[in-house]
Write a protein that holds these residues in place. Structure first.
Motif, PDB file in Angstrom:
ATOM      1  N   GLN A 206      -8.117 -13.873  -5.724  1.00  0.00           N
ATOM      2  CA  GLN A 206      -7.203 -12.741  -5.889  1.00  0.00           C
ATOM      3  C   GLN A 206      -7.028 -12.035  -4.545  1.00  0.00           C
ATOM      4  O   GLN A 206      -7.990 -11.898  -3.781  1.00  0.00           O
ATOM      5  N   TYR A 207      -5.798 -11.615  -4.273  1.00  0.00           N
ATOM      6  CA  TYR A 207      -5.503 -10.928  -3.008  1.00  0.00           C
ATOM      7  C   TYR A 207      -4.534  -9.784  -3.302  1.00  0.00           C
ATOM      8  O   TYR A 207      -3.498  -9.990  -3.950  1.00  0.00           O
ATOM      9  N   PHE A 208      -4.861  -8.575  -2.821  1.00  0.00           N
ATOM     10  CA  PHE A 208      -4.028  -7.407  -3.061  1.00  0.00           C
ATOM     11  C   PHE A 208      -3.130  -7.139  -1.860  1.00  0.00           C
ATOM     12  O   PHE A 208      -3.587  -7.134  -0.719  1.00  0.00           O
ATOM     13  N   LEU A 209      -1.852  -6.897  -2.146  1.00  0.00           N
ATOM     14  CA  LEU A 209      -0.918  -6.455  -1.122  1.00  0.00           C
ATOM     15  C   LEU A 209      -1.165  -4.971  -0.819  1.00  0.00           C
ATOM     16  O   LEU A 209      -1.819  -4.278  -1.608  1.00  0.00           O
ATOM     17  N   PRO A 210      -0.672  -4.462   0.313  1.00  0.00           N
ATOM     18  CA  PRO A 210      -0.857  -3.027   0.602  1.00  0.00           C
ATOM     19  C   PRO A 210      -0.315  -2.150  -0.514  1.00  0.00           C
ATOM     20  O   PRO A 210       0.745  -2.422  -1.089  1.00  0.00           O
ATOM     21  N   GLU A 211      -1.041  -1.091  -0.824  1.00  0.00           N
ATOM     22  CA  GLU A 211      -0.667  -0.203  -1.921  1.00  0.00           C
ATOM     23  C   GLU A 211       0.626   0.531  -1.605  1.00  0.00           C
ATOM     24  O   GLU A 211       0.882   0.922  -0.468  1.00  0.00           O
ATOM     25  N   SER A 212       1.442   0.713  -2.650  1.00  0.00           N
ATOM     26  CA  SER A 212       2.686   1.494  -2.581  1.00  0.00           C
ATOM     27  C   SER A 212       3.689   0.935  -1.587  1.00  0.00           C
ATOM     28  O   SER A 212       4.570   1.657  -1.115  1.00  0.00           O
ATOM     29  N   ASP A 213       3.575  -0.346  -1.253  1.00  0.00           N
ATOM     30  CA  ASP A 213       4.507  -0.983  -0.320  1.00  0.00           C
ATOM     31  C   ASP A 213       5.198  -2.134  -1.042  1.00  0.00           C
ATOM     32  O   ASP A 213       4.590  -3.161  -1.329  1.00  0.00           O
ATOM     33  N   LEU A 214       6.477  -1.953  -1.348  1.00  0.00           N
ATOM     34  CA  LEU A 214       7.254  -2.952  -2.088  1.00  0.00           C
ATOM     35  C   LEU A 214       8.250  -3.686  -1.203  1.00  0.00           C
ATOM     36  O   LEU A 214       9.154  -4.341  -1.718  1.00  0.00           O
ATOM     37  N   GLY A 221       4.898 -11.613   4.844  1.00  0.00           N
ATOM     38  CA  GLY A 221       3.788 -11.709   5.780  1.00  0.00           C
ATOM     39  C   GLY A 221       2.467 -12.014   5.101  1.00  0.00           C
ATOM     40  O   GLY A 221       1.636 -12.754   5.645  1.00  0.00           O
ATOM     41  N   HIS A 222       2.260 -11.470   3.908  1.00  0.00           N
ATOM     42  CA  HIS A 222       0.970 -11.627   3.245  1.00  0.00           C
ATOM     43  C   HIS A 222       0.897 -12.877   2.383  1.00  0.00           C
ATOM     44  O   HIS A 222      -0.213 -13.378   2.145  1.00  0.00           O
ATOM     45  N   ILE A 223       2.018 -13.387   1.896  1.00  0.00           N
ATOM     46  CA  ILE A 223       1.957 -14.608   1.086  1.00  0.00           C
ATOM     47  C   ILE A 223       1.496 -15.788   1.934  1.00  0.00           C
ATOM     48  O   ILE A 223       0.902 -16.745   1.427  1.00  0.00           O
ATOM     49  N   GLN A 224       1.725 -15.732   3.243  1.00  0.00           N
ATOM     50  CA  GLN A 224       1.265 -16.794   4.126  1.00  0.00           C
ATOM     51  C   GLN A 224      -0.257 -16.839   4.226  1.00  0.00           C
ATOM     52  O   GLN A 224      -0.827 -17.872   4.564  1.00  0.00           O
ATOM     53  N   LYS A 225      -0.909 -15.697   3.911  1.00  0.00           N
ATOM     54  CA  LYS A 225      -2.367 -15.655   3.951  1.00  0.00           C
ATOM     55  C   LYS A 225      -3.011 -16.294   2.729  1.00  0.00           C
ATOM     56  O   LYS A 225      -4.244 -16.384   2.665  1.00  0.00           O
ATOM     57  N   MET A 226      -2.186 -16.702   1.763  1.00  0.00           N
ATOM     58  CA  MET A 226      -2.730 -17.307   0.548  1.00  0.00           C
ATOM     59  C   MET A 226      -2.067 -18.653   0.233  1.00  0.00           C
ATOM     60  O   MET A 226      -2.122 -19.124  -0.892  1.00  0.00           O
ATOM     61  N   ASN A 485     -10.656  -6.006 -11.817  1.00  0.00           N
ATOM     62  CA  ASN A 485     -10.761  -5.756 -10.383  1.00  0.00           C
ATOM     63  C   ASN A 485      -9.500  -5.052  -9.890  1.00  0.00           C
ATOM     64  O   ASN A 485      -8.384  -5.422 -10.251  1.00  0.00           O
ATOM     65  N   VAL A 486      -9.669  -4.023  -9.055  1.00  0.00           N
ATOM     66  CA  VAL A 486      -8.538  -3.260  -8.515  1.00  0.00           C
ATOM     67  C   VAL A 486      -8.704  -3.142  -7.003  1.00  0.00           C
ATOM     68  O   VAL A 486      -9.815  -3.258  -6.477  1.00  0.00           O
ATOM     69  N   PRO A 487      -7.612  -2.916  -6.277  1.00  0.00           N
ATOM     70  CA  PRO A 487      -7.733  -2.797  -4.819  1.00  0.00           C
ATOM     71  C   PRO A 487      -8.334  -1.461  -4.416  1.00  0.00           C
ATOM     72  O   PRO A 487      -8.122  -0.441  -5.065  1.00  0.00           O
ATOM     73  N   PHE A 488      -9.106  -1.469  -3.328  1.00  0.00           N
ATOM     74  CA  PHE A 488      -9.619  -0.242  -2.733  1.00  0.00           C
ATOM     75  C   PHE A 488      -9.138  -0.203  -1.292  1.00  0.00           C
ATOM     76  O   PHE A 488      -9.626  -0.931  -0.440  1.00  0.00           O
ATOM     77  N   GLN A 489      -8.164   0.673  -1.049  1.00  0.00           N
ATOM     78  CA  GLN A 489      -7.577   0.782   0.273  1.00  0.00           C
ATOM     79  C   GLN A 489      -7.681   2.220   0.749  1.00  0.00           C
ATOM     80  O   GLN A 489      -8.380   3.034   0.134  1.00  0.00           O
ATOM     81  N   ASP A 490      -7.023   2.558   1.839  1.00  0.00           N
ATOM     82  CA  ASP A 490      -7.238   3.855   2.490  1.00  0.00           C
ATOM     83  C   ASP A 490      -7.001   5.024   1.548  1.00  0.00           C
ATOM     84  O   ASP A 490      -7.777   5.989   1.520  1.00  0.00           O
TER      85      ASP A 490
END
Length: 575
Positions: A206-214, A221-226, A485-490
């Motif tokens: 599982q990989y979370f994208l940056p929060e509140s960024d659509l 950029g992030h789909i390439q990381k998976m 599981n949920v993302p924990f970001q800034d």
């Protein structure tokens, strides 16, 4: 060396150089033609490439110069939310194509085959932009979806995702062990043994994208990381491993508005090789819906409800114990509203706005009832039990919000609810032993959390899922299988800091202010009774000579309707 041998060697070298020059010219000409032909895109192995496809102008993806040790190749295309059709042929059929926003095809290579092509088009009138990549695999690498018996494609490397308000479910077709070019695929019906597909294992990531960024740029950029194996292992979070005997399905808690990428790596423990399924992503919401889409997730009714709740929570966080009746109203509101929302959601098909309105109404009635109970009976036991139950519920929810909540033992509803209830009931017992400290702690912790809930209606934070996951589990019978599981970001760390500061400062301020005062304020009803008895027995008190309220009201009414008698003749006073 003889002269003839030197001439022969020189001739071979010249012939080899001529062949190399000719091949270079041919390859260069192919590349020029591929660039000049409309709709023709030339790919290289492992290279990411941005594409835009339309309905009337399909794109042909071409791969040439495939090495001889490659046995099968996966072509995958990803767009943020619009579907694209990828096909083996120019005329797509249900058995040779697939339409999705995360889509891929597996091509098994024949002997001496060194080129492949795929065709892409938009199933709708609007163009689709996204990212494509081609990944190669060798003879010992597993074949993702090679034992597909459920879906249309012969080899199905795609992950199928479905979501609702409560959970997100991914399904996939079982893989097969690798095989060489020109050979028949190994049988999928062998039930056991190290020579069958049953030895394969599936790692869920599982990989979370940056929060509140659509934004689409962030997604690309992030789909390439998976997309490939090494990137998935390096960037994704491994949640679990399934064996070939397990059901090829995994459930997760839905996170509306939060981008999540899921990927599956199938491993062959005999050869220590692996292959990646086509990753899939979701925001658990619709980008194209007219109402309540990903950009307008928060309903106005929800914002109003939790904004008012946040303001009330901020008040009781710092002044709850001093204004005890106001605190009781807020706590009674929370307790009654939560139970009533559970009841009407499980038993009625009412709309969300209607349920929220009824919940607010019943919450007000519950708050007023708790205040009346305190006013009439004056016993702090009932009040502190209700307050302690709310604090215990929050503490128990925090316990299961940690990674402990995903332990296999808590998949059982019996074990989960027994543990949850036990933790929640311990807190009221402690509050009964230390009533003032327990009540002030509840004011600080619960009041601070309502502020966090109010903030979440305007900007996303994962802390709302502390209680929302419990609510989902209570409302959905199948939610016990979901990973929470949920993302924990800034933003989440900032909100944790705000919550801690509010709770600690509120508790310290109230404990300092209440240190010389009684544990609980006296009951208004009991004070009124004592004052009435005092007036009856104390003849020196001026209020003793004041008639009762009922007598005074009767006297005033009589005066209003009494007829005034004529004065008659008057005799002057004699001095």
């Amino acid at each position: 060396m003889p002269v003839k041998e030197k001439q022969a060697c020189l001739g071979k070298i010249i012939h080899l150089l001529n062949n190399l020059i000719l091949m270079s010219i041919v390859v260069s000409w192919d590349e020029v033609m591929a660039q000049n032909v409309p709709g023709l895109v030339k790919f290289s192995l492992g290279q990411f490439q941005n594409l835009s496809v339309t309905q009337n102008f399909p794109v042909e993806a071409v791969l040439t110069r495939i090495p001889g040790d490659i046995t099968h190749i996966i072509f995958q295309f990803h767009s943020q939310y619009r579907n694209a059709t990828v096909s083996y042929d120019q005329a797509p059929t249900s058995n040779t194509s697939l339409t999705a926003h995360d889509v891929g095809l597996v091509s098994a290579l024949r002997l001496q085959q060194n080129s492949l092509q795929w065709y892409m088009e938009s199933p709708e009138s609007k163009p689709v932009s996204g990212m494509a990549v081609i990944l190669p695999y060798k003879v010992r690498d597993p074949v993702p979806g090679g034992c597909n018996l459920e879906y249309n494609l012969d080899i199905e490397p795609n992950i199928y995702l479905h979501y609702n308000l409560f959970e997100t479910i991914i399904r996939f077709a079982p893989a097969n062990i690798g095989y060489a070019r020109g050979q028949t695929a190994p049988s999928c019906n062998v039930s056991s043994g190290q020579t069958s597909r049953r030895r394969l294992e599936y790692d869920i990531y599982q990989y979370f994208l940056p929060e509140s960024d659509l934004s689409e740029q962030v997604f690309i950029g992030h789909i390439q990381k998976m997309a490939n194996i090494h990137e998935v292992v390096a960037n994704g979070k491994k949640l679990m491993t399934l064996s070939s005997n397990d059901q090829p399905m995994v459930s997760f808690s839905s996170l509306p508005g939060q981008g999540v990428i899921y990927s599956i790596i199938v491993r062959d423990p005999v050869f220590n090789t692996s292959a990646s399924y086509v990753p899939v992503h979701t925001y658990a919401c619709s980008f194209t819906s007219t109402l309540d889409n990903c950009y307008t997730l928060g309903k106005i009714s929800t914002k109003v409800f939790f904004t008012i709740a946040g303001m009330a929570g901020l008040f009781i966080c710092f002044f709850g114990h001093s204004f005890f009746k106001s605190e009781l109203f807020c706590m009674g509101f929370i307790f009654t509203a939560f139970l009533f929302f559970l009841l009407i959601t499980r038993t009625t098909p009412l709309s969300y706005d209607m349920r929220l309105s009824l919940t607010a109404l019943m919450g007000v009635m519950g708050g007023v009832l708790l205040v009346l109970c305190w006013w009439r009976f004056g016993s702090p036991l009932l009040s502190i039990l209700i307050v302690g139950l709310i604090l215990g519920f929050l503490f128990s929810s925090i316990f299961f919000f940690t990674p402990i909540g995903d332990f296999e033992i808590f998949r059982s509803d019996v074990v989960f609810w027994l543990t949850f209830t036990s933790i929640a009931l311990v807190v009221p017992l402690i509050c009964v032993r230390f009533p003032r400290e327990g009540n002030i702690t509840a004011c600080g912790v619960v009041g601070g959390y309502t502020v966090i809930l109010a903030v979440d209606t305007y900007t996303y934070t994962s802390l709302t899922y502390i209680t929302l996951d419990i609510l989902k589990r209570a409302l959905n019978n199948n939610f016990s299988k979901a990973f929470t599981n949920v993302p924990f970001q800034d933003i989440d760390f900032i909100m944790i800091t705000v919550w801690a500061v509010l709770a600690v400062s509120g508790m310290v301020l109230q404990l300092y202010r209440e240190r010389t005062r009684p544990v609980f304020p006296p009951s208004p009803y009991m004070m009124w009774k004592q004052e009435r008895e005092r007036r009856k027995t104390n003849i020196l008190d001026p209020s003793y000579h004041v008639p009762p309220l009922r007598a005074r009201l009767k006297s005033r009414v009589d005066e209003m309707f009494r007829r005034e008698e004529p004065a008659g003749e008057r005799t002057p006073l004699l001095l």
